[in-house]
Design a protein around this motif. Structure first.
Motif, mmCIF file in Angstrom:
data_model
loop_
_atom_site.group_PDB
_atom_site.id
_atom_site.type_symbol
_atom_site.label_atom_id
_atom_site.label_comp_id
_atom_site.label_asym_id
_atom_site.label_seq_id
_atom_site.Cartn_x
_atom_site.Cartn_y
_atom_site.Cartn_z
ATOM 1 N N MET A 14 3.749 -4.132 -8.777
ATOM 2 C CA MET A 14 4.201 -4.303 -7.394
ATOM 3 C C MET A 14 5.585 -4.959 -7.333
ATOM 4 S SD MET A 14 2.228 -2.964 -5.264
ATOM 5 C CE MET A 14 0.547 -2.454 -4.883
ATOM 6 N N ILE A 56 -4.676 3.223 -8.211
ATOM 7 C CA ILE A 56 -3.807 2.593 -7.211
ATOM 8 C C ILE A 56 -2.983 1.545 -7.955
ATOM 9 C CG2 ILE A 56 -5.405 3.051 -5.333
ATOM 10 C CD1 ILE A 56 -6.199 0.099 -5.345
ATOM 11 N N LEU A 57 -1.853 1.154 -7.374
ATOM 12 C CA LEU A 57 -0.951 0.264 -8.101
ATOM 13 C C LEU A 57 -1.580 -1.103 -8.341
ATOM 14 C CD1 LEU A 57 1.326 2.181 -8.423
ATOM 15 C CD2 LEU A 57 2.814 0.630 -7.192
ATOM 16 N N ARG A 58 -1.271 -1.675 -9.489
ATOM 17 C CA ARG A 58 -1.826 -2.977 -9.879
ATOM 18 C C ARG A 58 -0.803 -4.080 -9.660
ATOM 19 N NH1 ARG A 58 -6.577 -2.194 -12.760
ATOM 20 N NH2 ARG A 58 -7.018 0.023 -12.915
ATOM 21 N N PHE A 59 -1.276 -5.318 -9.823
ATOM 22 C CA PHE A 59 -0.429 -6.480 -9.523
ATOM 23 C C PHE A 59 0.938 -6.405 -10.197
ATOM 24 C CE2 PHE A 59 -2.461 -9.793 -7.014
ATOM 25 C CZ PHE A 59 -3.748 -9.307 -6.895
ATOM 26 N N SER A 60 0.955 -6.123 -11.517
ATOM 27 C CA SER A 60 2.230 -6.214 -12.235
ATOM 28 C C SER A 60 3.166 -5.048 -11.912
ATOM 29 C CB SER A 60 1.983 -6.297 -13.740
ATOM 30 O OG SER A 60 1.389 -5.096 -14.190
ATOM 31 N N TRP A 79 0.829 4.441 -2.495
ATOM 32 C CA TRP A 79 0.716 5.838 -2.043
ATOM 33 C C TRP A 79 1.870 6.668 -2.605
ATOM 34 C CZ3 TRP A 79 -0.193 6.370 3.996
ATOM 35 C CH2 TRP A 79 -1.445 5.817 4.339
ATOM 36 N N GLN A 125 0.830 -1.200 0.000
ATOM 37 C CA GLN A 125 0.000 0.000 0.000
ATOM 38 C C GLN A 125 0.870 1.259 0.000
ATOM 39 O OE1 GLN A 125 -2.595 1.317 3.482
ATOM 40 N NE2 GLN A 125 -4.132 0.533 2.067
#
Lengths: 150, 711
Positions: B650, B644-648, B621, B617
């Protein structure tokens, strides 16, 4: 609002429902058929919480009118045979609040059915339409990765 | 060590915490609620350990204002400290009283008895009696002993580290069974949608009556001033008509909105504010020697909770009794604020907690509860279900305040730092109902003749501060002054969001520490260790550096590493983070290595899950999040405008824990956000040589930092 009788094939069974034809499929699944797995998240098909399989493809159910759903094979998480995947989600504790999990399991089931041997990166890419806010990304990808071997 | 748990001091009786079911099993009564953080599981595990029973023998009580102890808010990473201690003491004492009763019955000394699977056995393993057989012999009306030593060793043989309990709530969620408040169905539901302006303080434009008069006969309208709701027997009709109504209404903001970043920081500094100096230690004469001065300013934008589920509540008003189902962080505070705002006797209000999606602070839950209760009181005994829209969730929930800070200090040739000055500007982090002397519900403030929402207050020193959380650096410095400025105007409604001000404060302090280290030619890890006296702090920094291969050759060009450290609230969990990033066309985070020391670990996997989740998270942010607005209100009201950030996107997250069986357990839900943000900015500098002092660390801010950098 005028309602209409519709025949919906959900989880392999045909159900007769009487609903507002413009109602999003999601509300009919949840409120008429009491299938609560798919969740309302945004109503715009942008978060993946409401995903179901429509003729095998992971698709949002929150902004598709139910009248367009006759003759389509609809599968919700309740009707997926994804036991290996679900067991791994529990084993790896792949979830925090869990609200996004139904949609993610729908996307993951379709991916695993497509074939095995996906890399972790490919799995992450395949889950990009599903949002997770609590940060279970790593565990979820790992659970799907391992499910390919199961 | 005597009890320090507020939960226990406020609810001293054994029966506040535990009950005995007719079949001899136990009922655990918890006032802390599940927010997606796994607290129910961790607390149940403590109860199982202390009572020496399996999970089947402990039921969790339904959580209502009638059934569980008032533990205040579930917030601030305090549940493991407060509730954990209460449950441990209560269950340890209960087990001892069973053993005492068994001893009286069998003439075997209590010290020679143990519990195995609900049976009480002697030293030879022979079953002497059982919990079930003795249930009439124990007294739950006594107070829990708060004076005894709570260390695990003293609790023999309980506290033995059993296998971690798996999340008790997860299987239902993985199998799609109804568990969330959004899934709750009560007889005869009336479905409601509230139409809201994209800001908290706006008037309905002319022509509203015409729009509201034209709705379909399948819905009814409730209107009170600027509070407008659409109600129907079916959810789909309420949903579809509400969208039409919302599209037809116009709103006029009553207060001008501030400018968007980058001009927002300057605007914040110009606003009337309440100034507090929270720390002021003068420099010694030794500090006034040749040194180099440094000054920098930092910024973070408004950040949204952005929970995946919109807020929801149900309420029924029948026979003078108000029942409310909510996902609030505090059912007791909510009860009081509802009673006050709706002018109902407190004793006739019952608030039930039901889980929703992840909660990261004061979101729309309490406001949705007010909406439902207000509408229920006009619904002739029917149960009203309110579900917010995505636009409401992103545009009408309180947000975490934008913040801006200045730091200046003197760097000496030996690496020491003197005359550190820190000033920070922010709106308050405390807008919860019932805290500012008024109920402070959004819906209530929209009603005709109601007071507008006051500018949010801020937690005081004993609450770990809000704006000032982690604003006092943990390093040994010669002379430190820390000044807070709480804004007294609030065009954008703010309240608590995970880790409150610690996000910007740690970002600023740890970025500045990095700037000083780089400027003085010091290694950033050694530079920090030179000024950290606390052994536990030193260890998390050293371990994180080791595990991340700090100092080893970097794999390739364009890759950078950065470190950051903080102890949450300066008194809770210790956390050090090393980030490895890659700066290509945009900033890509490769890996985070995180080391946390949270004292005695209760449930290792649950703790790691919280740390990992916080880290993902925090990356989102720091890299991509920013509430946007214009003069019509908040405009970032869907997932395209508020990505917000997506799976790929991260990174790999590697989290490690230093277990301290002799130290009190500390919460970890909020300790990583600040260090992750700063480690990313420091790694970005290492990779590109550019110092980005404004979040998010996106291309726009990176390019601006390059352009503004002195040549």
């Amino acid at each position: 609002m005028t309602t209409k009788n519709l025949a919906l094939k959900v989880n392999g069974e045909v159900h007769q429902v009487n609903a507002n034809p413009k109602a999003p499929l999601l509300f009919v699944l949840r409120n008429h058929l009491n299938l609560k797995a798919a969740k309302f998240g945004c109503g715009q098909g942008l978060c993946g919480a409401c995903y179901v399989l429509l003729d095998g493809h992971p698709t949002q159910s929150c902004d598709v009118p139910v009248e367009a759903m006759e003759g389509i094979d609809i599968r919700t998480l309740e009707g997926l045979e994804s036991t290996a995947l679900q067991k791994l989600f529990i084993e790896l504790q792949a979830g925090q609040c869990g609200y996004c999990l139904s949609g993610i399991l729908v996307s993951a089931t379709a991916l695993v059915k497509k074939g095995r041997g996906h890399s972790r990166q490919e799995i992450a890419k395949a889950l990009d339409k599903n949002l997770c806010r609590c940060g279970s990304h790593g565990r979820i990808v790992e659970a799907v990765y391992r499910a390919q071997e199961a | 060590m005597a009890a320090t748990s507020a939960s226990l001091i406020n609810n001293p009786r054994l029966s506040h915490w535990v009950g005995i079911l007719p079949d001899g099993r136990f009922e655990l009564r918890l006032g802390k609620v599940e927010l997606g953080q796994g607290i129910l599981t961790a607390l149940k595990q403590i109860a199982m350990q202390e009572l020496c029973v399996g999970g089947d023998a402990v039921e969790l009580a339904e959580q209502t204002t009638e059934t569980v102890p008032n533990e205040g808010l579930t917030a601030g990473s305090l549940s493991i400290q407060h509730s954990g201690e209460a449950v441990r003491r209560a269950c340890r004492q209960l087990r001892a009283s069973y053993l005492g009763a068994a001893s009286l019955l069998t003439d075997i000394p209590a010290s020679a008895l143990t519990v195995v699977g609900g049976n009480i056995v002697d030293r030879s393993g022979r079953i002497a009696t059982s919990y079930a057989a003795l249930q009439e012999k124990v007294d739950l009306t006594v107070d829990v002993d708060i004076a005894s030593d709570l260390s695990l060793a003293s609790g023999e043989p309980s506290g033995a580290k059993a296998t971690d309990l798996l999340r008790v709530d997860l299987p239902d969620k993985v199998y799609g069974r109804p568990t969330f408040i959004q899934d709750l169905v009560l007889p005869g539901l009336l479905h409601a949608r509230v139409i809201r302006p994209p800001m908290h303080d706006a008037d309905l434009g002319e022509g509203a009556e015409v729009v509201l008069a034209k709705v379909s006969s399948s819905v009814t309208i409730q209107r009170d001033g600027n509070f407008v709701a659409v109600l129907s027997d079916t959810e789909e009709d309420a949903y579809l008509e509400a969208a039409k109504v919302a599209g037809g209404l116009t709103w006029f903001p009553k207060v001008p909105m501030p400018p968007n970043p980058p001009r927002l920081a300057a605007w914040m500094r110009e606003q009337a504010n309440e100034t507090t100096v929270i720390h002021d230690v003068a420099a010694t004469p030794a500090a006034v020697v040749a040194a180099t001065s440094f000054t920098s300013s930092y910024f973070r934008p408004f950040i949204a909770h952005a929970s995946i589920a919109p807020s929801c509540a149900l309420a029924r008003w029948e026979g003078g009794k108000l029942d409310v189902w909510t996902h609030s962080q505090s059912i007791f505070h909510l009860r009081g604020a509802l009673a006050a705002s709706l002018q109902v006797d407190l004793r006739s209000v019952v608030v039930h907690h039901v889980q929703s999606a992840g909660c990261y602070g004061h979101n729309g839950a309490d406001d949705a509860a007010f909406d439902a209760a207000f509408l229920a009181m006009r619904a002739s005994g029917r149960t009203v279900r309110v579900l917010w829209s995505r636009e409401n969730e992103l545009g009408s929930s309180p947000v975490g305040s934008a913040m801006t800070a200045d730091i200046s200090a003197q760097l000496h040739a030996d690496g020491s730092i003197s005359q550190w000055s820190y000033e920070v500007w922010s709106n308050g982090f405390l807008g919860r109902p019932g805290y500012s002397g008024m109920p402070a519900f959004l819906g209530d403030s929209n009603r005709a003749g109601s007071d507008r929402l006051p500018p949010s207050a801020d937690p005081r020193r004993e609450g770990g501060y809000g704006i000032g959380r982690n604003a006092v650096p943990a390093y040994s410095l010669d002379g430190t002054k820390v000044t807070l400025h709480r804004l007294l105007s609030m065009p954008i409604r703010t309240s608590s969001l995970r880790c409150l001000g610690a996000h910007l404060n740690v970002f600023a302090i740890e970025s500045f520490m990095d700037e000083l280290a780089v400027a003085g030619g010091f290694d950033p890890v050694a530079f920090r260790l030179q000024k950290l006296q606390d052994e536990r702090a030193r260890q998390v920094v050293e371990r994180a550096a080791d595990l991340a291969g700090w100092g080893s050759a970097k794999p390739e060009e364009g890759v950078g590493r950065g470190i950051a450290y903080a102890r949450y609230k300066n008194l809770s969990a210790y956390c050090a983070v090393v980030a490895e990033v890659e700066a290509t066309e945009s900033l890509k985070v490769r890996r985070l290595t995180i080391v946390v020391d949270a004292g005695l670990v209760v449930n290792l996997d649950g703790l790691l899950n919280q740390v990992q989740g916080g880290a993902y998270q925090a990356v989102s942010w720091a890299l991509s999040e920013e509430v946007r607005f214009d003069q019509t209100g908040i405009t970032s009201v869907d997932w395209e405008q508020y990505p917000i950030l997506r799976f790929s996107e991260m990174p790999e997250v590697r989290a490690f824990v230093i277990d301290r069986p002799d130290a009190p357990s500390l919460g970890v839900g909020e300790c990583v956000h600040g260090p992750v943000a700063a480690a990313l900015a420091n790694a970005l500098h290492d990779a590109l040589g550019v110092r980005v002092r404004s979040m998010p660390l996106n291309n726009e801010n990176i390019v601006r930092a390059i352009e503004e950098a002195p040549q």
